[in-house]
Design a protein around this motif. Sequence first.
Motif, mmCIF file in Angstrom:
data_model
loop_
_atom_site.group_PDB
_atom_site.id
_atom_site.type_symbol
_atom_site.label_atom_id
_atom_site.label_comp_id
_atom_site.label_asym_id
_atom_site.label_seq_id
_atom_site.Cartn_x
_atom_site.Cartn_y
_atom_site.Cartn_z
ATOM 1 N N ALA A 117 3.771 -23.571 -49.634
ATOM 2 C CA ALA A 117 4.426 -23.045 -50.838
ATOM 3 C C ALA A 117 5.659 -22.208 -50.507
ATOM 4 N N ALA A 118 5.619 -21.448 -49.424
ATOM 5 C CA ALA A 118 6.712 -20.513 -49.103
ATOM 6 C C ALA A 118 8.076 -21.195 -48.997
ATOM 7 N N PRO A 119 8.253 -22.248 -48.204
ATOM 8 C CA PRO A 119 9.582 -22.855 -48.124
ATOM 9 C C PRO A 119 10.002 -23.547 -49.418
ATOM 10 N N LEU A 120 9.038 -24.070 -50.165
ATOM 11 C CA LEU A 120 9.383 -24.714 -51.434
ATOM 12 C C LEU A 120 9.832 -23.684 -52.465
ATOM 13 N N LEU A 121 9.179 -22.527 -52.481
ATOM 14 C CA LEU A 121 9.622 -21.436 -53.360
ATOM 15 C C LEU A 121 11.007 -20.952 -52.952
ATOM 16 N N ALA A 122 11.217 -20.747 -51.657
ATOM 17 C CA ALA A 122 12.501 -20.250 -51.164
ATOM 18 C C ALA A 122 13.642 -21.216 -51.474
#
Length: 177
Positions: A117-122
């Motif tokens: 989720a972290a890179p997709l949110l960023a």
Amino acid sequence: MRNVVLYIAASLDGYIASSDGSADWLPTPPPGEDYGYEEFLSTVDATLLGRVTYEQVLTFGEWPYPTLTNYVFTHQPPTEAAHPSVQFVSTDPVEFVQLLRHEPGGTIWLIGGSTLAAPLLAAGLVDELMLFTVPLLLGAGIPLWHPQKHPQPLQLLRTHTWPDGLTLLHYRLLKVA
């Protein structure tokens, strides 16, 4: 363009799993209640999972998403035969999801975990967040949130609280210029 929705449950202190990766602390819905799951699932035709989340789902028994296209992000080759609806992806998640969003289809469910989720949110690739807050302070475990470089503004779409204290916070992620 297809929507990517992070639909996930977390303890009140922000954990999505216990330290050992288990989710046995998640509440069982009361009879006749599914917390809106079936309604949400009816809009979904693809899932995104990290390898650890995928392996956790496998421990629940029969593969729960046989009618969906399931993308599992991993750098390790699979050790066992997957359900025919599962595709292992070893390319960059951001690039993959950018392309997937432009293909025809329904909602893309970002199941997790937090490392995916972290890179997709960023990258601004998550359109909505449906966070089910479990009334429990787990104290330790696998956190939902990884540090982000920039604040991410949200617009509240709705909330719902069930009698057992489970609360849905449904947000639209606003695009930052």
